[in-house]
Write an enzyme that holds these catalytic residues in place. Structure first.
Site, PDB file in Angstrom:
ATOM      1  N   GLY A  53       1.266  -6.493   9.920  1.00  0.00           N
ATOM      2  CA  GLY A  53       1.255  -5.434   8.919  1.00  0.00           C
ATOM      3  C   GLY A  53       1.593  -4.063   9.444  1.00  0.00           C
ATOM      4  N   SER A  82       0.816  -1.215   0.000  1.00  0.00           N
ATOM      5  CA  SER A  82       0.000   0.000   0.000  1.00  0.00           C
ATOM      6  C   SER A  82       0.850   1.266   0.000  1.00  0.00           C
ATOM      7  CB  SER A  82      -0.931   0.001   1.217  1.00  0.00           C
ATOM      8  OG  SER A  82      -1.781  -1.123   1.190  1.00  0.00           O
ATOM      9  N   ASN A  83       2.009   1.226   0.686  1.00  0.00           N
ATOM     10  CA  ASN A  83       2.879   2.397   0.726  1.00  0.00           C
ATOM     11  C   ASN A  83       3.576   2.664  -0.600  1.00  0.00           C
ATOM     12  OD1 ASN A  83       3.113   3.525   3.658  1.00  0.00           O
ATOM     13  ND2 ASN A  83       3.039   1.304   3.878  1.00  0.00           N
ATOM     14  N   SER A 118      -3.002  -6.860   8.460  1.00  0.00           N
ATOM     15  CA  SER A 118      -2.855  -5.445   8.796  1.00  0.00           C
ATOM     16  C   SER A 118      -4.034  -4.888   9.572  1.00  0.00           C
ATOM     17  CB  SER A 118      -2.656  -4.620   7.513  1.00  0.00           C
ATOM     18  OG  SER A 118      -1.458  -4.970   6.873  1.00  0.00           O
ATOM     19  N   LYS A 142      -0.157 -11.427   5.383  1.00  0.00           N
ATOM     20  CA  LYS A 142       0.190 -10.155   5.983  1.00  0.00           C
ATOM     21  C   LYS A 142      -1.107  -9.610   6.565  1.00  0.00           C
ATOM     22  CE  LYS A 142       1.447  -5.371   5.297  1.00  0.00           C
ATOM     23  NZ  LYS A 142       1.433  -4.234   4.355  1.00  0.00           N
TER      24      LYS A 142
END
Length: 334
Positions: free
Chosen positions: A229, A82-83, A205, A203
């Protein structure tokens, strides 16, 4: 982490043979390993995509950042989490980005490249996953499709991930991030998917420690690996049996996040708790409070290249920059 038991390995080999007409052979090099061999234990920064001022990808800055990260004891890098602003990248950019990172971080480095290959359709996700494998990814991380949220029931998600795993030449990691997708992959679906020989972990989150504990407990014996996450619940996840973390904070405080992992794994819980507390405010700042724009600003301060975001994301106004700076100063990291 221990290798899979004989029964699981046998199941994996039978599954691979049954899919031989669709899958390319899996390489057994130290990093590009089969699902039965890939140990995810450790810390990964979900690297932001560096852009020039005209919003083209700054590949020279990418090489600069990867070189700095390669000197930190990470297990590997996550490309297009996402980053990484992957939702703003073209399909060609997404594949090329993974290819470039693999060139900068070769297999003999001993570090993994995990590539986000999630798309909205199952067909596109399979295609992207295969391209990521060809580009050099050791495993793919597949986020839940979410545009048609109302239709993304357990049956649809189970079918989606199963089809992708059946047709992916590298191991698959589930990616549940309800803060962005509003889809919280259910415990029942996760437990069932954990039995698939090419799905090696998740993962997680969402940050629900009860759910994290339940996943770890109910997948015990399958060697299904859970990665936290966020650095905010890394310690708790590791204590419950998680193996590592994909943490935005690791992009700028990599040594500290790796130290938190090390202290916890080695059983120095008192020191780990103190460090976890120290990381709470910086972590919140580069995730919930100031987001990717804030993370990139801190990267600039810490000697990396952060640079601009791609529109419609905006740079932080000066007032927010000052607040962000204060958080890192007060925490002792600037």
């Amino acid at each position: 982490m221990a290798l899979l038991g004989k029964s699981v390995v046998s199941r994996f080999l039978k599954w691979t043979a049954s899919r031989a007409f669709q899958l390319r052979p899996l390489s057994l090099s130290p990093c590009r390993a089969s699902a039965a061999q890939l140990d995810l234990g450790g810390v990964y920064p979900p690297m932001p995509t560096p852009f020039n001022q005209d919003e083209t990808i700054a590949y020279d800055k990418l090489a600069f950042n990867v070189d700095l990260w390669s000197k930190i004891p990470f297990r590997g890098l996550v490309v297009e989490g996402s980053n990484g602003e992957y939702v703003y990248l073209t399909s060609e950019e997404r594949v090329d980005l993974v290819k470039r990172v693999r060139e900068f971080l070769p297999h003999d480095s001993g570090k993994l490249v995990l590539a986000g290959s999630g798309c909205e359709s199952t067909r596109d996700t399979i295609n992207m996953s295969q391209k990521m494998a060809d580009a050099g990814a050791d495993a793919v991380m597949v986020v839940t499709p979410s545009y048609y949220k109302g239709a993304m029931k357990d049956k649809a998600l189970h079918a989606h991930f199963t089809a992708v795993a059946d047709n992916c030449p590298v191991p698959l990691i589930l990616y549940s991030v309800p803060a962005f997708t509003v889809i919280d992959l259910s415990l029942d679906v996760i437990i069932d998917l954990a039995k698939h020989p090419n799905i090696i972990g998740i993962k997680e989150s969402g940050g629900d420690i009860t759910k994290i504990g339940s996943i770890i407990h109910q997948t015990k014996g399958t060697d299904f690996q859970l990665i936290a996450g966020s650095a905010s619940f890394l310690l708790a996840s590791l204590q419950l049996g998680g193996v590592g973390g994909v943490c935005a904070l690791a992009n700028v405080l990599g040594e500290a996040v790796c130290q938190l992992h090390k202290l916890t794994v080695e059983g120095d819980i008192e020191a780990a708790v103190q460090l976890q507390k120290q990381l709470i405010a910086p972590n919140s700042a580069v995730t919930k409070t100031f987001g990717i724009s804030g993370l990139k600003k801190v990267m600039d301060w810490k000697g990396f290249y952060g640079g601009p975001t791609r529109a419609p994301l905006q740079s932080l106004p000066d007032q927010e920059v000052a607040k962000l700076h204060k958080v890192f100063v007060d925490s002792g990291y600037l």
